[in-house]
Design an enzyme around this catalytic site. Structure first.
Site, PDB file in Angstrom:
ATOM      1  N   SER A 227     -14.019  -4.530   8.122  1.00 36.06           N
ATOM      2  CA  SER A 227     -12.754  -4.116   8.745  1.00 36.06           C
ATOM      3  C   SER A 227     -12.211  -5.275   9.572  1.00 36.06           C
ATOM      4  CB  SER A 227     -13.029  -2.918   9.659  1.00 36.06           C
ATOM      5  OG  SER A 227     -11.923  -2.659  10.504  1.00 36.06           O
TER       6      SER A 227
ATOM      7  N   TYR B 222     -16.784   2.726  15.859  1.00 32.82           N
ATOM      8  CA  TYR B 222     -16.277   2.107  14.626  1.00 32.82           C
ATOM      9  C   TYR B 222     -16.307   0.583  14.758  1.00 32.82           C
ATOM     10  CZ  TYR B 222     -13.209   1.347  10.577  1.00 32.82           C
ATOM     11  OH  TYR B 222     -12.689   0.949   9.373  1.00 32.82           O
TER      12      TYR B 222
HETATM   13  P1  NAD Z   1     -11.063   7.500   3.499  1.00 30.56           P
HETATM   14  O1  NAD Z   1     -11.321   8.343   4.693  1.00 30.56           O
HETATM   15  O2  NAD Z   1     -10.002   7.888   2.533  1.00 30.56           O
HETATM   16  O3  NAD Z   1     -12.392   7.252   2.689  1.00 30.56           O
HETATM   17  C1  NAD Z   1     -13.674   7.263   3.273  1.00 30.56           C
HETATM   18  C2  NAD Z   1     -14.658   7.608   2.193  1.00 30.56           C
HETATM   19  O4  NAD Z   1     -15.974   7.688   2.745  1.00 30.56           O
HETATM   20  C3  NAD Z   1     -14.363   8.956   1.560  1.00 30.56           C
HETATM   21  O5  NAD Z   1     -14.598   8.869   0.184  1.00 30.56           O
HETATM   22  C4  NAD Z   1     -15.385   9.853   2.222  1.00 30.56           C
HETATM   23  O6  NAD Z   1     -15.711  10.987   1.444  1.00 30.56           O
HETATM   24  C5  NAD Z   1     -16.554   8.895   2.335  1.00 30.56           C
HETATM   25  N1  NAD Z   1     -17.541   9.376   3.280  1.00 30.56           N
HETATM   26  C6  NAD Z   1     -17.403   9.525   4.610  1.00 30.56           C
HETATM   27  N2  NAD Z   1     -18.510  10.059   5.128  1.00 30.56           N
HETATM   28  C7  NAD Z   1     -19.382  10.266   4.095  1.00 30.56           C
HETATM   29  C8  NAD Z   1     -20.676  10.814   3.985  1.00 30.56           C
HETATM   30  N3  NAD Z   1     -21.332  11.299   5.042  1.00 30.56           N
HETATM   31  N4  NAD Z   1     -21.256  10.860   2.772  1.00 30.56           N
HETATM   32  C9  NAD Z   1     -20.602  10.406   1.685  1.00 30.56           C
HETATM   33  N5  NAD Z   1     -19.370   9.886   1.724  1.00 30.56           N
HETATM   34  C10 NAD Z   1     -18.764   9.820   2.922  1.00 30.56           C
HETATM   35  O7  NAD Z   1     -10.714   6.079   4.100  1.00 30.56           O
HETATM   36  P2  NAD Z   1     -10.633   4.632   3.434  1.00 30.56           P
HETATM   37  O8  NAD Z   1      -9.599   3.924   4.184  1.00 30.56           O
HETATM   38  O9  NAD Z   1     -10.533   4.700   1.964  1.00 30.56           O
HETATM   39  O10 NAD Z   1     -12.042   4.037   3.879  1.00 30.56           O
HETATM   40  C11 NAD Z   1     -12.925   3.362   3.016  1.00 30.56           C
HETATM   41  C12 NAD Z   1     -13.642   2.278   3.789  1.00 30.56           C
HETATM   42  O11 NAD Z   1     -12.695   1.282   4.160  1.00 30.56           O
HETATM   43  C13 NAD Z   1     -14.296   2.746   5.083  1.00 30.56           C
HETATM   44  O12 NAD Z   1     -15.529   2.101   5.262  1.00 30.56           O
HETATM   45  C14 NAD Z   1     -13.300   2.298   6.144  1.00 30.56           C
HETATM   46  O13 NAD Z   1     -13.914   2.102   7.378  1.00 30.56           O
HETATM   47  C15 NAD Z   1     -12.842   1.002   5.534  1.00 30.56           C
HETATM   48  N6  NAD Z   1     -11.574   0.483   6.044  1.00 30.56           N
HETATM   49  C16 NAD Z   1     -10.396   1.133   5.852  1.00 30.56           C
HETATM   50  C17 NAD Z   1      -9.229   0.577   6.348  1.00 30.56           C
HETATM   51  C18 NAD Z   1      -7.889   1.197   6.150  1.00 30.56           C
HETATM   52  O14 NAD Z   1      -6.901   0.670   6.637  1.00 30.56           O
HETATM   53  N7  NAD Z   1      -7.757   2.302   5.448  1.00 30.56           N
HETATM   54  C19 NAD Z   1      -9.262  -0.618   7.034  1.00 30.56           C
HETATM   55  C20 NAD Z   1     -10.473  -1.253   7.231  1.00 30.56           C
HETATM   56  C21 NAD Z   1     -11.630  -0.704   6.718  1.00 30.56           C
END
Ligand code: NAD
Length: 252
Positions: free
Chosen positions: A144, A157
């Site tokens: 991130s 986080y």
């Molecule tokens: P999202 O919330 O749509 O996806 C998160 C995913 O993690 C989902 O598929 C959810 O089901 C899964 N998950 C969460 N807890 C879980 C558990 N206990 N068991 C199994 N699966 C679990 O959000 P996203 O943005 O797609 O996030 C994906 C990754 O990207 C994450 O690690 C997030 O921190 C990272 N991220 C996202 C952003 C952003 O801007 N969206 C930025 C930086 C990092």
């Protein structure tokens, strides 16, 4: 030898593949030729359909990654499917928002367990198999901007994603010599569930947008190229990097 981004014949494991960035990464890896094991606690139907539409094959593996229970099973179910596991994308992650002064132990532990503890032990199980077989592989951690910056109201986080950057470097140092590439992608602000609260807050939304040189929130598909690169032979000499895909945010 020509540079290759081809993943034909490889099997990838993507955690948190049902939605958002995990779904887009799964589709991108499938487009590059990989079979993809979709790991998560919810229905994978949407991602399965998207992978299939991209001409790929997938297997859904139900797993709640808040505990270590599924760690060995994720690897063994994948290997039972295609006979191999070459690429691990640690994408599943959660976020909890509250002022640091009020932050609870429950919100600390929940985030650290999914974002850091399970990532480590799943990577360990994956690498043990590769090392036993004498094969190389690829680990791509989804870090991130909070691997570089502090942020506000997300203490666990930020700690987890900063920790993940360090873990990426440590694992790269230990496993590069065994042919395992460990790298990370640091997505900027992408339009997913994870950032819904920010996009719904007019002040935060405007402040974030005004700082992104590319001028828009990232769309999940915009992460696919970096994931394919770090999963492919094209990155064989790349170890321990945290690659920002952020529309220029960190350059600002
Ligand atoms: P999202 O919330 O749509 O996806 C998160 C995913 O993690 C989902 O598929 C959810 O089901 C899964 N998950 C969460 N807890 C879980 C558990 N206990 N068991 C199994 N699966 C679990 O959000 P996203 O943005 O797609 O996030 C994906 C990754 O990207 C994450 O690690 C997030 O921190 C990272 N991220 C996202 C952003 C952003 O801007 N969206 C930025 C930086 C990092």
């Amino acid at each position: 030898m020509p540079i290759s981004f081809d993943l034909t014949g490889k099997t990838a494991i993507v955690t948190g593949a049902n939605t958002g960035l995990g779904q887009a990464i799964s589709v991108a890896l499938a487009q590059a030729g990989a079979d993809v094991a979709l790991v998560g606690r919810s229905s994978m139907a949407e991602t399965e359909a998207a992978v299939s539409a991209a001409g790929g094959r997938s297997l859904a593996i139900q797993a709640d990654l808040s505990t270590l229970e599924p760690v060995d099973r994720v690897i063994s179910e994948t290997v039972a499917w295609t006979g191999r596991a070459d690429i691990l994308v640690n994408n599943a992650g959660i976020i909890r928002r509250a002022d640091a002064i009020d932050f609870t132990e429950a919100d600390w532990d929940a985030v650290m367990d999914v974002n850091l503890k399970t990532v480590f032990f799943l990577s360990q199980a994956f690498a043990r198999r590769l090392i036993t077989e004498g094969k190389g592989g690829k680990i791509v951690n989804i870090a991130s901007l909070l691997s570089f910056q502090g942020g506000i109201r997300i203490p666990s986080y930020t700690a987890s994603k900063s920790g993940l950057a360090g873990l990426t470097r440590l694992l790269a140092c230990e496993w590069a010599g065994k042919g395992i590439n460990v790298n990370a992608i640091a997505p900027g602000y992408f339009s997913t569930n994870n950032t819904e609260a920010l996009r719904n807050d007019p002040d935060r939304n405007a402040a974030i947008l005004s700082r992104i040189p590319a001028g828009h929130w990232g769309q999940p598909e915009e992460l696919g190229g970096a994931a394919v690169f770090l999963a492919s032979p094209a990155s064989d000499y790349v170890h321990g990097v945290v690659l920002p895909v952020d529309g220029g945010w960190l350059a600002r």
